[in-house]
Design a protein around this motif. Structure first.
Motif, mmCIF file in Angstrom:
data_model
loop_
_atom_site.group_PDB
_atom_site.id
_atom_site.type_symbol
_atom_site.label_atom_id
_atom_site.label_comp_id
_atom_site.label_asym_id
_atom_site.label_seq_id
_atom_site.Cartn_x
_atom_site.Cartn_y
_atom_site.Cartn_z
ATOM 1 N N PRO A 124 0.825 -1.219 0.000
ATOM 2 C CA PRO A 124 0.000 0.000 0.000
ATOM 3 C C PRO A 124 0.854 1.261 0.000
ATOM 4 O O PRO A 124 1.984 1.268 0.521
ATOM 5 N N TRP A 127 -2.434 7.572 1.145
ATOM 6 C CA TRP A 127 -3.399 8.205 0.226
ATOM 7 C C TRP A 127 -2.853 9.482 -0.397
ATOM 8 O O TRP A 127 -3.152 9.793 -1.555
ATOM 9 N N LYS A 130 -0.445 8.509 -3.192
ATOM 10 C CA LYS A 130 -1.204 8.006 -4.342
ATOM 11 C C LYS A 130 -1.879 9.153 -5.083
ATOM 12 O O LYS A 130 -1.953 9.161 -6.315
ATOM 13 N N GLU A 139 -0.053 -2.035 -7.040
ATOM 14 C CA GLU A 139 -1.408 -2.496 -7.339
ATOM 15 C C GLU A 139 -1.569 -2.777 -8.833
ATOM 16 O O GLU A 139 -2.148 -3.801 -9.235
ATOM 17 N N ASP A 160 -6.494 -5.134 -2.692
ATOM 18 C CA ASP A 160 -5.785 -3.865 -2.563
ATOM 19 C C ASP A 160 -6.311 -3.017 -1.410
ATOM 20 O O ASP A 160 -5.832 -1.890 -1.206
ATOM 21 N N ASN A 161 -7.288 -3.540 -0.657
ATOM 22 C CA ASN A 161 -7.835 -2.749 0.451
ATOM 23 C C ASN A 161 -7.815 -3.485 1.790
ATOM 24 O O ASN A 161 -8.424 -3.041 2.746
ATOM 25 N N TRP A 162 -7.142 -4.617 1.837
ATOM 26 C CA TRP A 162 -7.052 -5.344 3.102
ATOM 27 C C TRP A 162 -6.079 -4.672 4.059
ATOM 28 O O TRP A 162 -6.215 -4.773 5.270
ATOM 29 N N CYS A 163 -5.062 -4.049 3.488
ATOM 30 C CA CYS A 163 -4.063 -3.342 4.294
ATOM 31 C C CYS A 163 -3.957 -1.911 3.788
ATOM 32 O O CYS A 163 -4.211 -1.631 2.615
ATOM 33 N N ARG A 164 -3.548 -1.029 4.655
ATOM 34 C CA ARG A 164 -3.345 0.353 4.233
ATOM 35 C C ARG A 164 -2.140 0.939 4.948
ATOM 36 O O ARG A 164 -1.709 0.447 5.995
ATOM 37 N N ARG A 191 -6.828 -4.444 7.908
ATOM 38 C CA ARG A 191 -8.215 -4.186 8.270
ATOM 39 C C ARG A 191 -8.964 -5.464 8.628
ATOM 40 O O ARG A 191 -10.060 -5.403 9.181
#
Length: 243
Positions: A124, A127, A130, A139, A160-164, A191
């Protein structure tokens, strides 16, 4: 095959290195590809380039990483590093199929040896990073990789949204491994509960291994049973990170 034949006639690709037609939908001919510096001789654990094969590097002997092993088929040297920088920093998306092409055979061998991972985890990015760059290169690599014809039957999944990345860290350029670990400490958060899962981290380049180590720790703390690392290239010892 017919489509590829006519595509080559109508819009032929030329090799970035020798300038000749590649006769395939990639900007690298097979001859120049055969001269790229592979990462055959490397650490069994972290894939650091070494003088001999089948051994552990001194760092992994003293303090093994939390991930099971790393698969990095190329050394991060020119021209492979040039391909990656064009993609990552110059938004040259024509490099994406080429990077996946260079990555896929090693990934297929890794799957044959160690089984199919439950999920691919792209590294990741925060934000804000990115938003500045416009995309997460890891990704895009992961999603292009699962679409590769040689891997379609494996049916790999990308999450792509399990970890941040919860903290915007300072640039890693010029930092050593310990400094990178300190810089990244606590920056990744999972998450979900990942109990018993076999996961593959996907990234473009592995420099000191600090990023994948911190992400691997977060995945293991979330319950993952095993974590492996898939990257296009590995930076040799003594070479600093590229911009």
């Amino acid at each position: 095959m017919v489509n590829s034949f006519f595509l080559d006639l109508l819009a032929p690709c030329h090799c970035l290195l020798c300038g000749q037609r590649t006769h395939r939908p990639l900007p690298l001919c097979s001859g120049c590809e055969s001269e790229l510096l592979e990462n055959h001789l490397c650490c069994l654990h972290c894939a650091l380039p070494l003088a001999t094969d089948g051994v552990l590097c001194p760092v992994c002997q003293l303090n093994p990483p939390s991930y099971h092993h790393a698969c990095c088929p190329w050394q991060y040297r020119s021209p492979v590093s040039d391909f990656q920088q064009r993609f990552k920093f110059s938004r040259d998306f024509s490099m994406l199929p080429l990077l996946v092409h260079l990555m896929q055979p090693a990934v297929s061998r890794d799957i044959q040896r160690h089984g199919i991972p439950d999920v691919l985890i792209p590294v990741p990015v925060h934000w804000w990073r990115k938003l500045q760059r416009g995309f997460n290169q890891s990704e895009l690599l992961a999603r292009e990789l699962v679409r590769h014809p040689a891997l379609k039957s494996v049916q790999l999944k990308v999450a792509d949204n399990w970890c941040r990345k919860v903290r915007a860290t300072s640039p890693q350029l010029g930092l050593g491994q310990e400094q990178r670990l300190t810089n990244l400490n606590g920056s990744f958060r999972c998450r979900l509960t990942l109990t018993g899962m076999d996961l593959a981290i996907v990234d473009d380049v592995m420099t000191t291994g600090a990023t994948v180590e911190c992400l691997s720790e977060a995945l293991m703390n979330a319950g993952a049973e095993r974590v492996r690392v898939w990257c296009v290239a590995r930076t040799p010892a003594g070479l600093g990170a590229k911009p």
